[in-house]
Motif scaffolding. Structure first.
Motif, PDB file in Angstrom:
ATOM      1  N   ARG A   5       0.816  -1.197   0.000  1.00 42.11           N
ATOM      2  CA  ARG A   5       0.000   0.000   0.000  1.00 42.11           C
ATOM      3  C   ARG A   5       0.859   1.260   0.000  1.00 42.11           C
ATOM      4  O   ARG A   5       0.374   2.343  -0.302  1.00 42.11           O
ATOM      5  N   THR A   6       2.080   1.159   0.401  1.00 45.33           N
ATOM      6  CA  THR A   6       2.936   2.345   0.391  1.00 45.33           C
ATOM      7  C   THR A   6       4.038   2.237  -0.652  1.00 45.33           C
ATOM      8  O   THR A   6       5.043   2.899  -0.576  1.00 45.33           O
ATOM      9  N   ARG A  97     -10.941   3.807   0.559  1.00 49.06           N
ATOM     10  CA  ARG A  97      -9.766   3.002   0.882  1.00 49.06           C
ATOM     11  C   ARG A  97      -8.745   3.090  -0.258  1.00 49.06           C
ATOM     12  O   ARG A  97      -7.549   3.261  -0.021  1.00 49.06           O
ATOM     13  N   GLY A 100      -7.217   6.422  -0.094  1.00 43.27           N
ATOM     14  CA  GLY A 100      -6.275   6.475   1.023  1.00 43.27           C
ATOM     15  C   GLY A 100      -4.952   5.835   0.647  1.00 43.27           C
ATOM     16  O   GLY A 100      -3.875   6.384   0.924  1.00 43.27           O
ATOM     17  N   ASP A 101      -5.025   4.682  -0.003  1.00 43.06           N
ATOM     18  CA  ASP A 101      -3.792   4.013  -0.443  1.00 43.06           C
ATOM     19  C   ASP A 101      -3.011   4.906  -1.405  1.00 43.06           C
ATOM     20  O   ASP A 101      -1.785   5.038  -1.311  1.00 43.06           O
ATOM     21  N   ARG A 104      -1.394   7.790   0.462  1.00 43.52           N
ATOM     22  CA  ARG A 104      -0.263   7.336   1.252  1.00 43.52           C
ATOM     23  C   ARG A 104       0.946   7.106   0.343  1.00 43.52           C
ATOM     24  O   ARG A 104       2.056   7.567   0.625  1.00 43.52           O
ATOM     25  N   SER A 139       6.370  12.878   7.789  1.00 44.39           N
ATOM     26  CA  SER A 139       5.393  12.411   8.771  1.00 44.39           C
ATOM     27  C   SER A 139       4.149  13.285   8.733  1.00 44.39           C
ATOM     28  O   SER A 139       3.028  12.791   8.904  1.00 44.39           O
ATOM     29  N   LEU A 142       2.254  12.110   5.720  1.00 37.84           N
ATOM     30  CA  LEU A 142       1.638  10.800   5.936  1.00 37.84           C
ATOM     31  C   LEU A 142       0.470  10.894   6.905  1.00 37.84           C
ATOM     32  O   LEU A 142      -0.533  10.202   6.751  1.00 37.84           O
ATOM     33  N   ALA A 143       0.605  11.761   7.898  1.00 36.02           N
ATOM     34  CA  ALA A 143      -0.466  11.864   8.892  1.00 36.02           C
ATOM     35  C   ALA A 143      -1.769  12.274   8.228  1.00 36.02           C
ATOM     36  O   ALA A 143      -2.838  11.721   8.532  1.00 36.02           O
ATOM     37  N   GLU A 146      -3.045   9.456   5.966  1.00 31.41           N
ATOM     38  CA  GLU A 146      -3.687   8.376   6.706  1.00 31.41           C
ATOM     39  C   GLU A 146      -5.139   8.710   7.054  1.00 31.41           C
ATOM     40  O   GLU A 146      -5.966   7.827   7.227  1.00 31.41           O
ATOM     41  N   ARG A 147      -5.398   9.994   7.191  1.00 35.68           N
ATOM     42  CA  ARG A 147      -6.741  10.393   7.605  1.00 35.68           C
ATOM     43  C   ARG A 147      -7.756  10.298   6.459  1.00 35.68           C
ATOM     44  O   ARG A 147      -8.960  10.292   6.688  1.00 35.68           O
ATOM     45  N   GLU A 149      -8.579   7.931   4.403  1.00 29.67           N
ATOM     46  CA  GLU A 149      -9.392   6.726   4.300  1.00 29.67           C
ATOM     47  C   GLU A 149     -10.598   6.785   5.222  1.00 29.67           C
ATOM     48  O   GLU A 149     -11.697   6.346   4.873  1.00 29.67           O
TER      49      GLU A 149
END
Lengths: 284, 353
Positions: A5-6, A97, A100-101, A104, A139, A142-143, A146-147, A149
């Protein structure tokens, strides 16, 4: 971080970026220690370290030449995420989803090479809870990614997309537009026109359940996620054929609308496949 | 519509307060819903629209039918006045002892039939030949007997006529019999009325009773028919007596004169045998042909079964729709697990754009 996923996405901006911020993309400007670009007279670039001895000797007019190298520049990667209610659709895979992937992977890929990553979520207006100005801070990027999704999709339209497109001003950037593009035709045209200065990649969120995997026979009660009401549909082979044909025509219309301003849309369905997106970015 | 609502009722009307629940199917659906990004993605389809409406209506019907059935609906009975062809016929039948004899004046033996039996047979055919006739039956001998009030129940009237060949008794008191037969006509107006007197003799009518009869006849104005069953050898209506012409000496003649003096249509049939009686009855039948208002009884009717049947129809349609449901690959997001195993287990597809 290590799962698929990343997985990193490799991208090349369509136009060489300007700017002095160091990155890995071949810049339009000269400077730095990258790939050889050209030779210029010493008076234009009085840099004694870069004197090209061979070119200087070859010059019948005995001018002194200096080598110039391409600057390595950074671009900003932006992703505009459609958070209207239709994006909460969950067929073969959950749309949010997949988005989100994608976010990310983009956040990781951009920050890894020193590019900034920005994110704007919008439904009928801009969404303050999902907004990230372009940052090279991994970070932080990414934070927010991550939100995405878990974001709630309740908007009745994607009208905020236009505001989001206008937010991204300035130097040309790489802009991903992640949506199912179930918008009015006028909005599609205006959003792409607003994004014309940028290198735009539409990401079309599709789902086989919407078209190819439709049942061949039976009653289905459709409930419009954006509040257009319920509707009973009696599926049968003829209706299924015309439904699939309509969906195909819709995608073709989107491609036609995007063609003057953007790259060809990338179809994101079932699962996020980073190598496929890389191939798409390298070939379009 | 108001007429209909007045005729409908329910044994548990408070149940009907639940009827607004029947509108629920307009908002909710028992079908499995498939959340889709845009319902406009499906092509417009009149058949689907019709099916959707049918399902909604079936839901409405099922709920409304069940609630209505629980409230115990019924239709109240009613009397409906209609117009038919016929007449109000009041039969006045002589039950004196002489009716037991044959037309020859003897006790019947073997194949012979008495006057009462002959009139029973022929009048029995007369009743029921036309469905809308109303009949009343009065018998008289010394005193009048109310056998059957004015009714359209021809079975009962036939049964009453079937009883007139029971042996008769005593004498002939025609005056009071006529009074009761006239009283049988109701107060309805507009109907054709016929008073049929069947007797084998006559008697003197008291002058006071004569006055009462005249008053009643002028009020009711019936058509009078006298079916005179004449015994062979006895004096006829037109025969003058040999001696003094008094009512006591020739009661038949004077009764005839009394009837003629009443001022209403009057016919007399002198029958000296069963065939002559039948011919007279046929003639009466042919004469009395007028529109008559008649009352039709509509019984109380329980509508619970009908309500349950409607509900069952709706439920059957809903069950069919449920059985015809297709497996749409989508589900509302809340029902969907969000862990990665699901997506990872799917076959990998090439997502080339």
């Amino acid at each position: 971080m290590s799962d698929e996923r990343t997985t990193e996405i490799i991208y090349v901006p369509r136009r060489r970026p300007r700017g002095s911020r160091a990155g890995i993309h071949r810049g339009r400007d000269a400077g730095g220690s990258g790939t050889f670009r050209d030779q210029v007279p010493f008076l234009r670039l009085p840099d004694a370290r870069r004197i090209d001895v061979r070119a200087t000797l070859r010059d019948p007019f005995e001018g002194v030449h200096v080598r110039r190298f391409e600057a390595r520049a950074a671009v900003e990667i932006w992703i505009l995420v459609d958070l209207s209610a239709s994006m909460s659709f969950c067929g073969t895979a959950s749309r949010m989803r997949l988005v989100g992937d994608l976010c990310r992977a983009l956040a990781v890929s951009a920050t890894r090479v020193g590019d900034g990553f920005g994110l704007i979520g919008c439904d009928s207006a801009l969404r303050a809870d999902l907004y990230l100005p372009a940052t090279r801070h991994r970070s932080a990027a990414l934070a927010v990614a991550e939100r995405v999704e878990g974001a709630t999709c309740t908007g009745r339209s994607a009208g905020g997309m236009l505001d989001a497109a206008r937010q991204i001003a300035g130097r040309p950037k790489l802009v991903f537009v992640a949506s199912d593009f179930r918008w009015p035709d006028a909005l599609i045209g205006r959003v792409f026109a607003a994004l014309a200065p940028h290198d735009t990649i539409p990401i079309l969120l599709a789902d086989p359940a919407e078209a190819e995997d439709l049942p061949a026979f039976g009653l289905v009660e459709l409930d419009d996620l954006e509040g257009a009401g319920r509707r009973v549909v009696f599926l049968r082979p003829s209706l299924r054929r015309s439904w699939i044909a309509r969906e195909r025509a819709r995608v073709e219309a989107l491609e036609r609308a995007a063609a003057p301003f953007a790259r060809r849309p990338f179809r994101l369905a079932d699962r996020f496949d980073a190598p496929a997106l890389t191939r798409h970015l390298m070939t379009t | 519509m108001s007429d209909l609502s007045a005729r409908l009722g329910a044994t548990a009307p408070w149940m009907l307060w639940l009827l607004p629940l029947a509108l629920l199917p307009l908002m909710l659906s028992a079908q499995r819903r498939a959340g889709v990004p845009a319902s406009a993605a499906a092509p417009a389809d009149p058949l689907s629209t019709a099916i959707g409406r049918t399902i909604r209506f079936a839901g409405f019907l099922a709920l409304a039918g069940l609630i209505a059935a629980l409230s115990g609906p019924y239709r109240t009975g009613a009397r409906i006045t209609r117009i038919g062809i016929g007449a109000q016929v009041s039969l006045l039948i002589d039950r004196s002892g002489s009716m037991n004899e044959t037309f020859a004046g003897r006790q019947p033996s073997g194949a012979e039939e008495s006057k009462a039996a002959a009139s029973r047979r022929i009048l029995g055919d007369f009743v029921g030949a036309r469905p809308h006739d109303l009949f009343a039956v009065t018998a008289f001998s010394t005193a009048p007997m109310l056998v059957m009030p004015m009714t359209d129940r021809h079975g009962a009237v036939r049964a009453a006529i079937a009883a007139i060949d029971r042996p008769g008794l005593d004498y002939t008191n025609i005056g009071r019999g006529l009074g009761m037969a006239l009283a049988q006509f109701g107060s309805d107006v507009g109907a054709s009325r016929a008073l049929v007197l069947v007797s084998d003799g006559a008697a003197v009518i008291d002058p006071r009773i004569q006055d009462q009869l005249r008053a009643a006849v002028s009020r009711i104005r019936p058509n009078l028919y006298w079916l005179f069953l004449r015994t062979k050898g006895s004096p006829g209506i037109g025969d003058r007596p040999a001696g003094e012409d008094t009512p006591q000496a020739a009661p038949e003649r004077h009764l005839d004169l009394f009837f003629r003096g009443l001022g209403v249509p009057y016919r007399v049939f002198e029958a000296e045998g069963a065939e002559a009686v039948a011919a007279a009855v046929r003639q009466i039948e042919a004469l009395e042909r007028d529109p008559i208002p008649f009352v039709e009884e509509r019984p109380w009717r329980d509508l619970t079964g009908l309500a349950y049947a409607l509900a069952a129809l709706g439920l059957a349609v809903l069950a069919l729709a449920k059985l015809a449901e297709a497996d749409f690959a989508s589900a509302p997001p809340a029902d969907r697990s969000r862990d990665g195993a699901e997506a990872a287990s799917r076959p990998i597809r090439e997502e080339a754009a």
